[in-house]
Scaffold this active site. Structure first.
Site, PDB file in Angstrom:
ATOM      1  N   ARG A  25       7.327   1.883  -9.218  1.00  0.00           N
ATOM      2  CA  ARG A  25       8.289   1.909  -8.109  1.00  0.00           C
ATOM      3  C   ARG A  25       9.609   1.280  -8.551  1.00  0.00           C
ATOM      4  O   ARG A  25      10.282   0.586  -7.787  1.00  0.00           O
ATOM      5  CB  ARG A  25       7.724   1.194  -6.868  1.00  0.00           C
ATOM      6  CG  ARG A  25       6.454   1.810  -6.371  1.00  0.00           C
ATOM      7  CD  ARG A  25       6.338   1.909  -4.862  1.00  0.00           C
ATOM      8  NE  ARG A  25       5.111   2.607  -4.525  1.00  0.00           N
ATOM      9  CZ  ARG A  25       3.932   2.017  -4.318  1.00  0.00           C
ATOM     10  NH1 ARG A  25       3.825   0.713  -4.364  1.00  0.00           N
ATOM     11  NH2 ARG A  25       2.855   2.733  -4.041  1.00  0.00           N
TER      12      ARG A  25
ATOM     13  N   ASP B 261       2.696   6.497 -15.266  1.00  0.00           N
ATOM     14  CA  ASP B 261       3.326   7.582 -14.511  1.00  0.00           C
ATOM     15  C   ASP B 261       4.606   8.036 -15.209  1.00  0.00           C
ATOM     16  O   ASP B 261       5.205   7.286 -15.975  1.00  0.00           O
ATOM     17  CB  ASP B 261       3.658   7.097 -13.095  1.00  0.00           C
ATOM     18  CG  ASP B 261       2.404   6.797 -12.295  1.00  0.00           C
ATOM     19  OD1 ASP B 261       1.472   7.625 -12.328  1.00  0.00           O
ATOM     20  OD2 ASP B 261       2.347   5.729 -11.653  1.00  0.00           O
TER      21      ASP B 261
ATOM     22  N   CYS C 289       7.324  -0.557 -14.128  1.00  0.00           N
ATOM     23  CA  CYS C 289       6.898  -0.378 -12.732  1.00  0.00           C
ATOM     24  C   CYS C 289       7.045   1.060 -12.248  1.00  0.00           C
ATOM     25  O   CYS C 289       8.075   1.699 -12.455  1.00  0.00           O
ATOM     26  CB  CYS C 289       7.724  -1.295 -11.831  1.00  0.00           C
ATOM     27  SG  CYS C 289       7.254  -1.144 -10.097  1.00  0.00           S
TER      28      CYS C 289
ATOM     29  N   ARG D  62      -6.596   6.894   4.178  1.00  0.00           N
ATOM     30  CA  ARG D  62      -5.946   5.641   3.792  1.00  0.00           C
ATOM     31  C   ARG D  62      -4.445   5.806   3.603  1.00  0.00           C
ATOM     32  O   ARG D  62      -3.966   6.864   3.223  1.00  0.00           O
ATOM     33  CB  ARG D  62      -6.581   5.052   2.531  1.00  0.00           C
ATOM     34  CG  ARG D  62      -6.694   5.971   1.344  1.00  0.00           C
ATOM     35  CD  ARG D  62      -7.960   5.585   0.551  1.00  0.00           C
ATOM     36  NE  ARG D  62      -8.032   6.201  -0.766  1.00  0.00           N
ATOM     37  CZ  ARG D  62      -8.490   7.427  -0.976  1.00  0.00           C
ATOM     38  NH1 ARG D  62      -8.837   8.197   0.034  1.00  0.00           N
ATOM     39  NH2 ARG D  62      -8.558   7.908  -2.206  1.00  0.00           N
TER      40      ARG D  62
ATOM     41  N   ARG E  46      -0.980   9.903   1.764  1.00  0.00           N
ATOM     42  CA  ARG E  46      -1.319  11.005   0.877  1.00  0.00           C
ATOM     43  C   ARG E  46      -2.755  11.471   1.095  1.00  0.00           C
ATOM     44  O   ARG E  46      -3.051  12.645   1.060  1.00  0.00           O
ATOM     45  CB  ARG E  46      -1.138  10.564  -0.576  1.00  0.00           C
ATOM     46  CG  ARG E  46      -1.571  11.618  -1.567  1.00  0.00           C
ATOM     47  CD  ARG E  46      -1.605  11.052  -2.974  1.00  0.00           C
ATOM     48  NE  ARG E  46      -0.278  10.813  -3.476  1.00  0.00           N
ATOM     49  CZ  ARG E  46      -0.020   9.980  -4.486  1.00  0.00           C
ATOM     50  NH1 ARG E  46      -0.987   9.300  -5.059  1.00  0.00           N
ATOM     51  NH2 ARG E  46       1.207   9.814  -4.917  1.00  0.00           N
ATOM     52  N   TYR E  47      -3.675  10.519   1.272  1.00  0.00           N
ATOM     53  CA  TYR E  47      -5.089  10.851   1.474  1.00  0.00           C
ATOM     54  C   TYR E  47      -5.407  10.694   2.959  1.00  0.00           C
ATOM     55  O   TYR E  47      -4.823   9.830   3.613  1.00  0.00           O
ATOM     56  CB  TYR E  47      -5.965   9.897   0.655  1.00  0.00           C
ATOM     57  CG  TYR E  47      -5.642   9.882  -0.818  1.00  0.00           C
ATOM     58  CD1 TYR E  47      -5.999  10.949  -1.637  1.00  0.00           C
ATOM     59  CD2 TYR E  47      -4.971   8.801  -1.387  1.00  0.00           C
ATOM     60  CE1 TYR E  47      -5.713  10.928  -2.991  1.00  0.00           C
ATOM     61  CE2 TYR E  47      -4.676   8.777  -2.746  1.00  0.00           C
ATOM     62  CZ  TYR E  47      -5.048   9.835  -3.538  1.00  0.00           C
ATOM     63  OH  TYR E  47      -4.757   9.822  -4.872  1.00  0.00           O
TER      64      TYR E  47
ATOM     65  N   ASP F  90      -2.321   9.706 -12.049  1.00  0.00           N
ATOM     66  CA  ASP F  90      -1.772  10.068 -10.742  1.00  0.00           C
ATOM     67  C   ASP F  90      -0.914  11.301 -10.988  1.00  0.00           C
ATOM     68  O   ASP F  90       0.104  11.229 -11.688  1.00  0.00           O
ATOM     69  CB  ASP F  90      -0.937   8.907 -10.191  1.00  0.00           C
ATOM     70  CG  ASP F  90      -0.999   8.847  -8.667  1.00  0.00           C
ATOM     71  OD1 ASP F  90      -1.228   9.905  -8.048  1.00  0.00           O
ATOM     72  OD2 ASP F  90      -0.799   7.759  -8.107  1.00  0.00           O
TER      73      ASP F  90
ATOM     74  N   LYS G 195      -4.682  11.016  -7.400  1.00  0.00           N
ATOM     75  CA  LYS G 195      -5.261  10.497  -8.641  1.00  0.00           C
ATOM     76  C   LYS G 195      -6.463  11.333  -9.062  1.00  0.00           C
ATOM     77  O   LYS G 195      -7.277  11.696  -8.226  1.00  0.00           O
ATOM     78  CB  LYS G 195      -5.731   9.067  -8.427  1.00  0.00           C
ATOM     79  CG  LYS G 195      -4.610   8.085  -8.148  1.00  0.00           C
ATOM     80  CD  LYS G 195      -5.183   6.681  -8.015  1.00  0.00           C
ATOM     81  CE  LYS G 195      -4.121   5.696  -7.563  1.00  0.00           C
ATOM     82  NZ  LYS G 195      -3.662   5.935  -6.189  1.00  0.00           N
TER      83      LYS G 195
ATOM     84  N   CYS H 232       8.333  -5.936 -13.534  1.00  0.00           N
ATOM     85  CA  CYS H 232       7.702  -5.329 -14.703  1.00  0.00           C
ATOM     86  C   CYS H 232       8.540  -4.136 -15.133  1.00  0.00           C
ATOM     87  O   CYS H 232       8.904  -3.305 -14.299  1.00  0.00           O
ATOM     88  CB  CYS H 232       6.294  -4.873 -14.360  1.00  0.00           C
ATOM     89  SG  CYS H 232       5.355  -6.158 -13.514  1.00  0.00           S
TER      90      CYS H 232
ATOM     91  N   CYS I 237       9.212  -9.072  -6.193  1.00  0.00           N
ATOM     92  CA  CYS I 237       8.078  -9.458  -7.039  1.00  0.00           C
ATOM     93  C   CYS I 237       8.514 -10.694  -7.826  1.00  0.00           C
ATOM     94  O   CYS I 237       9.705 -10.882  -8.066  1.00  0.00           O
ATOM     95  CB  CYS I 237       7.738  -8.359  -8.033  1.00  0.00           C
ATOM     96  SG  CYS I 237       7.396  -6.782  -7.250  1.00  0.00           S
TER      97      CYS I 237
HETATM   98  C1  PLP Z   1      -3.701   5.076  -5.193  1.00  0.00           C
HETATM   99  C2  PLP Z   1      -3.343   5.383  -3.819  1.00  0.00           C
HETATM  100  C3  PLP Z   1      -4.208   5.084  -2.762  1.00  0.00           C
HETATM  101  C4  PLP Z   1      -5.533   4.380  -2.961  1.00  0.00           C
HETATM  102  O1  PLP Z   1      -6.400   5.139  -3.713  1.00  0.00           O
HETATM  103  P1  PLP Z   1      -7.874   4.604  -4.036  1.00  0.00           P
HETATM  104  O2  PLP Z   1      -8.355   5.601  -5.041  1.00  0.00           O
HETATM  105  O3  PLP Z   1      -8.632   4.625  -2.754  1.00  0.00           O
HETATM  106  O4  PLP Z   1      -7.763   3.225  -4.584  1.00  0.00           O
HETATM  107  C5  PLP Z   1      -3.822   5.434  -1.488  1.00  0.00           C
HETATM  108  N1  PLP Z   1      -2.650   6.055  -1.253  1.00  0.00           N
HETATM  109  C6  PLP Z   1      -1.806   6.363  -2.251  1.00  0.00           C
HETATM  110  C7  PLP Z   1      -0.529   7.044  -1.913  1.00  0.00           C
HETATM  111  C8  PLP Z   1      -2.117   6.039  -3.561  1.00  0.00           C
HETATM  112  O5  PLP Z   1      -1.255   6.326  -4.547  1.00  0.00           O
HETATM  113  S1  SF4 Z   2       4.346  -3.364 -11.257  1.00  0.00           S
HETATM  114 FE1  SF4 Z   2       6.175  -3.175  -9.940  1.00  0.00          FE
HETATM  115  S2  SF4 Z   2       5.460  -3.683  -7.888  1.00  0.00           S
HETATM  116 FE2  SF4 Z   2       3.915  -4.448  -9.329  1.00  0.00          FE
HETATM  117  S3  SF4 Z   2       4.480  -6.579  -9.723  1.00  0.00           S
HETATM  118 FE3  SF4 Z   2       5.419  -5.346 -11.329  1.00  0.00          FE
HETATM  119  S4  SF4 Z   2       7.466  -4.877 -10.564  1.00  0.00           S
HETATM  120 FE4  SF4 Z   2       6.257  -5.566  -8.819  1.00  0.00          FE
END
Ligand code: PLP
Ligand code: SF4
Length: 343
Positions: free
Chosen positions: A107, A266, A105, A89, A85-86, A303, A310, A102, A98
């Site tokens: 995801r 989210d 979560c 990184r 996305r960025y 986000d 973010k 959670c 996991c």
């Molecule tokens: C949160 C996130 C990051 C890392 O973001 P930082 O602000 O550098 O911690 C990188 N990629 C994605 C897709 C993210 O959601």
């Molecule tokens: S928030 Fe989601 S990815 Fe993170 S530990 Fe919990 S279940 Fe696993």
């Protein structure tokens, strides 16, 4: 034959179906339920902060309005398992397991589903993409939980990344110190410290998660030279309270973990019952800033849906009249500040 396999330590997990009602089986057939023996042991009574984070709730099924992937991670994925996305990184999803699933979560659409974390072929393609993209300086291992993989698999992934010259730092996002602290072994620490600069962001949400065991896990990582950060999710009925957050953030500092982000929940399907208003998050930041060590104050971030990334939000509503800014101090006092630049 897959190179990437889950860690044997996870076989000590126990599900706690016996404590759940028949209704919750409906939930668990849609969204997997798993609670490590250690984490289940932190539950003091039904409905407490630990319970709410890990026990299935019928409201997960009632929330059909939200989207399973509001952050559009799927569309930001150039190759399977990688989110880009960025510019500088990427997130590499190396595991879908996991120790605890959670209930909030982000995801939720992925975790606990299927048995393959990241196949050998997908890992190869992801490494090729990173190697071919020199703007990537920072690779974040996530999932699921990367530390659910066995040491040999982690070794394979980390050495693959370290072989790429332009990858400057590696980060691991893991909740293992909180939910399965016995996985932080001397052997794992010895392995991780071969890949510095390596950072870990962990995920504590409540002071009850700061125990002798989780503190020891964090100390072992810190002693391996790994800077530790923490990402907390703002959760209704769990930590949406200034006093709870103050105790959590200062408690984290005392175990050498630096609060990094406080995440607004989210808009993920199945999690609506945990969401607070943004005003609640701002109220908490206001209660922290100036009142506790600056090191204990995380960035409050949202986000944005649609993959926009973010944004950090601050409680001081800045009002400007010409060169004068009206700022609000931590006590709520409004102070005029002249925004002049002299050369
Ligand atoms: C949160 C996130 C990051 C890392 O973001 P930082 O602000 O550098 O911690 C990188 N990629 C994605 C897709 C993210 O959601
Ligand atoms: S928030 Fe989601 S990815 Fe993170 S530990 Fe919990 S279940 Fe696993």
């Amino acid at each position: 034959m897959r190179y990437i396999t889950n860690c044997a330590a996870t076989s000590c997990d126990k599900t706690i179906h016996d404590k759940t009602s028949p209704d919750t089986h409906q939930v668990s057939s849609r969204y997997p339920v798993r609670v490590s023996k250690y984490y289940a042991g932190l539950i003091r009574h039904e409905g407490d902060a630990i319970w709410k984070q890990c026990m299935p709730d019928m409201r997960e099924l009632e929330d059909a309005a939200q989207c399973p992937d509001p952050l559009e991670e799927t569309s930001l994925s150039p190759v399977p398992g990688l989110i880009h996305r960025y510019p500088d990184r990427v997130v590499l999803l190396v595991s879908n397991r996991c120790p605890v699933y959670c209930r909030f979560c982000m995801r939720k659409r992925l975790v606990g589903c299927g048995d393959a974390p990241l196949g050998e072929e997908e890992l190869k393609r992801a490494l090729e993409y990173i190697a071919a993209t020199p703007s990537i300086r920072d690779v974040i291992l996530s999932g699921g939980d990367p530390l659910m993989l066995d040491d040999a698999s982690l070794m394979l992934i980390l050495s693959g990344l370290r072989a790429i010259k332009h990858v400057s730092i590696i980060r691991i996002g893991t909740r293992v110190p909180v939910t399965l602290p016995e996985r932080i072994t001397p052997e794992l620490c010895d392995l991780l410290k071969r890949f510095h600069p390596l950072y870990i962001n962990t995920h504590f949400n409540h002071p009850d998660e700061i125990t002798a065991d989780s503190s020891r896990a964090c100390a072992m990582l810190a002693e391996s030279g790994i800077p530790l950060g923490n990402q907390t999710v703002l959760l209704k009925g769990i930590n949406d309270d200034a006093e709870v957050m103050r105790t959590l953030m200062t408690g984290l500092l005392s175990i050498r973990v630096k609060p990094y982000y406080l995440h607004q929940m989210d808009l993920v399907r199945g999690t609506a019952h945990f969401r607070t208003s943004v005003e609640k998050g701002l109220e908490i930041i206001r209660a922290l800033r100036g009142h506790v060590s600056g090191l204990a104050v995380p960035h409050y971030v949202i986000d944005l849906p649609g993959g926009k990334g973010k944004v950090a939000i601050l409680p001081d509503d800045v009002e400007r009249t010409g060169e004068v800014l009206l700022l609000r101090t931590y006590t709520g006092e409004r102070v005029a500040y002249r925004d002049v630049v002299s050369i």
